[in-house]
Design a protein around this motif. Structure first.
Motif, PDB file in Angstrom:
ATOM      1  N   GLU A  39     -33.144 -39.465 -13.954  1.00 50.35           N
ATOM      2  CA  GLU A  39     -32.133 -37.466 -13.148  1.00 50.35           C
ATOM      3  C   GLU A  39     -33.488 -36.741 -13.237  1.00 50.35           C
ATOM      4  O   GLU A  39     -33.478 -36.341 -12.146  1.00 50.35           O
ATOM      5  N   GLU A  40     -34.360 -37.000 -14.125  1.00 49.31           N
ATOM      6  CA  GLU A  40     -35.409 -35.566 -14.197  1.00 49.31           C
ATOM      7  C   GLU A  40     -36.280 -36.139 -13.222  1.00 49.31           C
ATOM      8  O   GLU A  40     -36.560 -35.458 -12.680  1.00 49.31           O
ATOM      9  N   TYR A  41     -36.349 -37.555 -12.734  1.00 49.22           N
ATOM     10  CA  TYR A  41     -37.269 -37.950 -11.729  1.00 49.22           C
ATOM     11  C   TYR A  41     -36.694 -37.140 -10.035  1.00 49.22           C
ATOM     12  O   TYR A  41     -37.111 -36.942  -9.563  1.00 49.22           O
ATOM     13  N   GLN A  42     -35.777 -37.881  -9.798  1.00 46.02           N
ATOM     14  CA  GLN A  42     -34.812 -37.216  -8.953  1.00 46.02           C
ATOM     15  C   GLN A  42     -34.564 -35.556  -9.064  1.00 46.02           C
ATOM     16  O   GLN A  42     -33.874 -35.566  -7.825  1.00 46.02           O
ATOM     17  N   GLY A  43     -34.253 -35.275 -10.021  1.00 48.95           N
ATOM     18  CA  GLY A  43     -34.151 -33.890  -9.902  1.00 48.95           C
ATOM     19  C   GLY A  43     -34.809 -32.869  -8.878  1.00 48.95           C
ATOM     20  O   GLY A  43     -36.350 -33.749  -8.376  1.00 48.95           O
ATOM     21  N   GLU A  44     -34.505 -31.677  -8.378  1.00 53.56           N
ATOM     22  CA  GLU A  44     -35.529 -30.612  -7.923  1.00 53.56           C
ATOM     23  C   GLU A  44     -37.191 -29.925  -8.679  1.00 53.56           C
ATOM     24  O   GLU A  44     -37.426 -30.211  -7.722  1.00 53.56           O
ATOM     25  N   ALA A  45     -36.477 -29.961  -9.266  1.00 64.64           N
ATOM     26  CA  ALA A  45     -37.585 -29.407 -10.329  1.00 64.64           C
ATOM     27  C   ALA A  45     -38.932 -30.710 -10.300  1.00 64.64           C
ATOM     28  O   ALA A  45     -40.125 -30.270  -9.742  1.00 64.64           O
ATOM     29  N   TYR A  46     -38.419 -32.497 -10.436  1.00 65.98           N
ATOM     30  CA  TYR A  46     -39.511 -33.109 -10.234  1.00 65.98           C
ATOM     31  C   TYR A  46     -40.424 -33.075  -8.662  1.00 65.98           C
ATOM     32  O   TYR A  46     -40.989 -33.196  -8.734  1.00 65.98           O
ATOM     33  N   GLN A  47     -39.365 -32.706  -7.763  1.00 65.05           N
ATOM     34  CA  GLN A  47     -39.444 -32.841  -6.771  1.00 65.05           C
ATOM     35  C   GLN A  47     -40.789 -32.057  -6.098  1.00 65.05           C
ATOM     36  O   GLN A  47     -41.337 -32.118  -4.822  1.00 65.05           O
ATOM     37  N   VAL A  48     -40.237 -30.707  -6.837  1.00 59.69           N
ATOM     38  CA  VAL A  48     -41.455 -29.232  -6.283  1.00 59.69           C
ATOM     39  C   VAL A  48     -42.757 -29.445  -6.731  1.00 59.69           C
ATOM     40  O   VAL A  48     -43.135 -28.859  -7.099  1.00 59.69           O
ATOM     41  N   SER A  49     -42.364 -30.407  -8.019  1.00 57.73           N
ATOM     42  CA  SER A  49     -43.448 -29.601  -8.825  1.00 57.73           C
ATOM     43  C   SER A  49     -45.313 -30.798  -7.971  1.00 57.73           C
ATOM     44  O   SER A  49     -46.156 -30.609  -8.223  1.00 57.73           O
ATOM     45  N   GLY A  50     -44.875 -31.517  -7.198  1.00 56.76           N
ATOM     46  CA  GLY A  50     -46.209 -32.133  -6.611  1.00 56.76           C
ATOM     47  C   GLY A  50     -46.738 -33.689  -7.049  1.00 56.76           C
ATOM     48  O   GLY A  50     -47.527 -33.976  -6.514  1.00 56.76           O
ATOM     49  N   LEU A  51     -46.092 -34.327  -8.059  1.00 55.17           N
ATOM     50  CA  LEU A  51     -46.272 -35.210  -8.693  1.00 55.17           C
ATOM     51  C   LEU A  51     -45.402 -36.055  -8.053  1.00 55.17           C
ATOM     52  O   LEU A  51     -44.788 -36.681  -7.248  1.00 55.17           O
ATOM     53  N   PRO A  52     -46.325 -37.318  -7.720  1.00 48.68           N
ATOM     54  CA  PRO A  52     -45.488 -38.746  -7.204  1.00 48.68           C
ATOM     55  C   PRO A  52     -44.560 -38.911  -7.714  1.00 48.68           C
ATOM     56  O   PRO A  52     -44.164 -38.926  -8.991  1.00 48.68           O
ATOM     57  N   PRO A  53     -43.656 -40.075  -7.005  1.00 47.69           N
ATOM     58  CA  PRO A  53     -42.444 -39.953  -7.502  1.00 47.69           C
ATOM     59  C   PRO A  53     -42.851 -42.056  -8.104  1.00 47.69           C
ATOM     60  O   PRO A  53     -43.980 -42.477  -8.021  1.00 47.69           O
ATOM     61  N   ALA A  54     -42.048 -41.632  -9.046  1.00 44.99           N
ATOM     62  CA  ALA A  54     -42.324 -42.857 -10.681  1.00 44.99           C
ATOM     63  C   ALA A  54     -41.884 -43.810  -9.777  1.00 44.99           C
ATOM     64  O   ALA A  54     -40.899 -43.815  -8.862  1.00 44.99           O
ATOM     65  N   PRO A  55     -42.579 -45.390 -10.226  1.00 50.48           N
ATOM     66  CA  PRO A  55     -43.787 -45.275 -11.095  1.00 50.48           C
ATOM     67  C   PRO A  55     -44.964 -44.847 -10.413  1.00 50.48           C
ATOM     68  O   PRO A  55     -44.563 -45.647  -9.136  1.00 50.48           O
ATOM     69  N   ALA A  56     -45.484 -44.698 -10.680  1.00 51.52           N
ATOM     70  CA  ALA A  56     -47.405 -43.897  -9.952  1.00 51.52           C
ATOM     71  C   ALA A  56     -48.124 -44.013 -11.073  1.00 51.52           C
ATOM     72  O   ALA A  56     -48.093 -43.785 -12.044  1.00 51.52           O
ATOM     73  N   VAL A  57     -49.312 -43.977 -10.819  1.00 51.09           N
ATOM     74  CA  VAL A  57     -50.846 -43.943 -11.459  1.00 51.09           C
ATOM     75  C   VAL A  57     -51.092 -43.121 -11.027  1.00 51.09           C
ATOM     76  O   VAL A  57     -51.842 -43.175  -9.727  1.00 51.09           O
ATOM     77  N   MET A  58     -51.856 -41.707 -11.498  1.00 50.16           N
ATOM     78  CA  MET A  58     -52.618 -41.391 -11.487  1.00 50.16           C
ATOM     79  C   MET A  58     -53.993 -40.738 -11.994  1.00 50.16           C
ATOM     80  O   MET A  58     -54.143 -41.521 -13.240  1.00 50.16           O
ATOM     81  N   VAL A  59     -55.129 -41.101 -11.334  1.00 49.91           N
ATOM     82  CA  VAL A  59     -56.569 -40.127 -11.650  1.00 49.91           C
ATOM     83  C   VAL A  59     -56.948 -39.150 -10.821  1.00 49.91           C
ATOM     84  O   VAL A  59     -57.306 -38.933  -9.670  1.00 49.91           O
ATOM     85  N   GLU A  60     -56.994 -38.265 -12.188  1.00 52.43           N
ATOM     86  CA  GLU A  60     -57.284 -36.962 -12.086  1.00 52.43           C
ATOM     87  C   GLU A  60     -56.334 -36.237 -10.787  1.00 52.43           C
ATOM     88  O   GLU A  60     -55.184 -36.594 -11.167  1.00 52.43           O
ATOM     89  N   ASP A  61     -56.362 -36.186  -9.856  1.00 55.99           N
ATOM     90  CA  ASP A  61     -55.236 -35.941  -8.684  1.00 55.99           C
ATOM     91  C   ASP A  61     -55.202 -36.986  -7.717  1.00 55.99           C
ATOM     92  O   ASP A  61     -54.503 -36.789  -6.636  1.00 55.99           O
ATOM     93  N   GLU A  62     -55.741 -37.642  -7.465  1.00 52.45           N
ATOM     94  CA  GLU A  62     -55.913 -39.050  -6.242  1.00 52.45           C
ATOM     95  C   GLU A  62     -54.832 -40.221  -7.222  1.00 52.45           C
ATOM     96  O   GLU A  62     -55.019 -40.648  -8.443  1.00 52.45           O
ATOM     97  N   ILE A  63     -53.605 -40.139  -6.271  1.00 56.16           N
ATOM     98  CA  ILE A  63     -52.602 -41.322  -6.554  1.00 56.16           C
ATOM     99  C   ILE A  63     -52.931 -42.785  -6.507  1.00 56.16           C
ATOM    100  O   ILE A  63     -53.977 -43.336  -5.346  1.00 56.16           O
ATOM    101  N   ALA A  64     -53.471 -43.497  -7.779  1.00 57.26           N
ATOM    102  CA  ALA A  64     -53.946 -45.029  -8.222  1.00 57.26           C
ATOM    103  C   ALA A  64     -53.194 -46.011  -6.947  1.00 57.26           C
ATOM    104  O   ALA A  64     -53.743 -46.927  -6.737  1.00 57.26           O
ATOM    105  N   ALA A  65     -52.178 -45.736  -7.726  1.00 57.42           N
ATOM    106  CA  ALA A  65     -50.846 -46.930  -7.700  1.00 57.42           C
ATOM    107  C   ALA A  65     -49.628 -45.982  -7.389  1.00 57.42           C
ATOM    108  O   ALA A  65     -49.159 -44.896  -8.133  1.00 57.42           O
ATOM    109  N   GLN A  66     -48.950 -46.656  -7.070  1.00 56.92           N
ATOM    110  CA  GLN A  66     -47.115 -46.324  -6.503  1.00 56.92           C
ATOM    111  C   GLN A  66     -46.266 -47.093  -6.801  1.00 56.92           C
ATOM    112  O   GLN A  66     -46.781 -48.224  -6.020  1.00 56.92           O
TER     113      GLN A  66
END
Length: 72
Positions: A20-47
């Motif tokens: 529910e948190e991942y699908q919520g509006e606050a998470y969507q506007v955070s700029g983070l990728p949809p889960a599951p995902a792995v980021m290294v610094e600001d690059e999405i390494a895998a999703q």
């Protein structure tokens, strides 16, 4: 991921939220990728299901300025 963090002496942060948190509006506007995902610094390494240790390690090595594995 913790194994790669130890290998390359870097901090690994794991963020776990409810669906529910991942699908919520606050998470969507955070700029983070949809889960599951792995980021290294600001690059999405895998999703998604294609997350592999090999892909993640290649991104880590690139960010650290190291040559790709298997090269001299």
């Amino acid at each position: 991921m913790p194994r790669l963090g130890e290998k390359y002496e870097m901090e690994v942060e794991t963020v776990t939220k409810s669906r529910e948190e991942y699908q919520g509006e606050a998470y969507q506007v955070s700029g983070l990728p949809p889960a599951p995902a792995v980021m290294v610094e600001d690059e999405i390494a895998a999703q998604g299901p294609e997350i592999t240790a090999e892909k993640l390690e290649a991104v880590i090595r690139r960010h650290l300025g190291l040559p790709p594995l298997g090269t001299a």
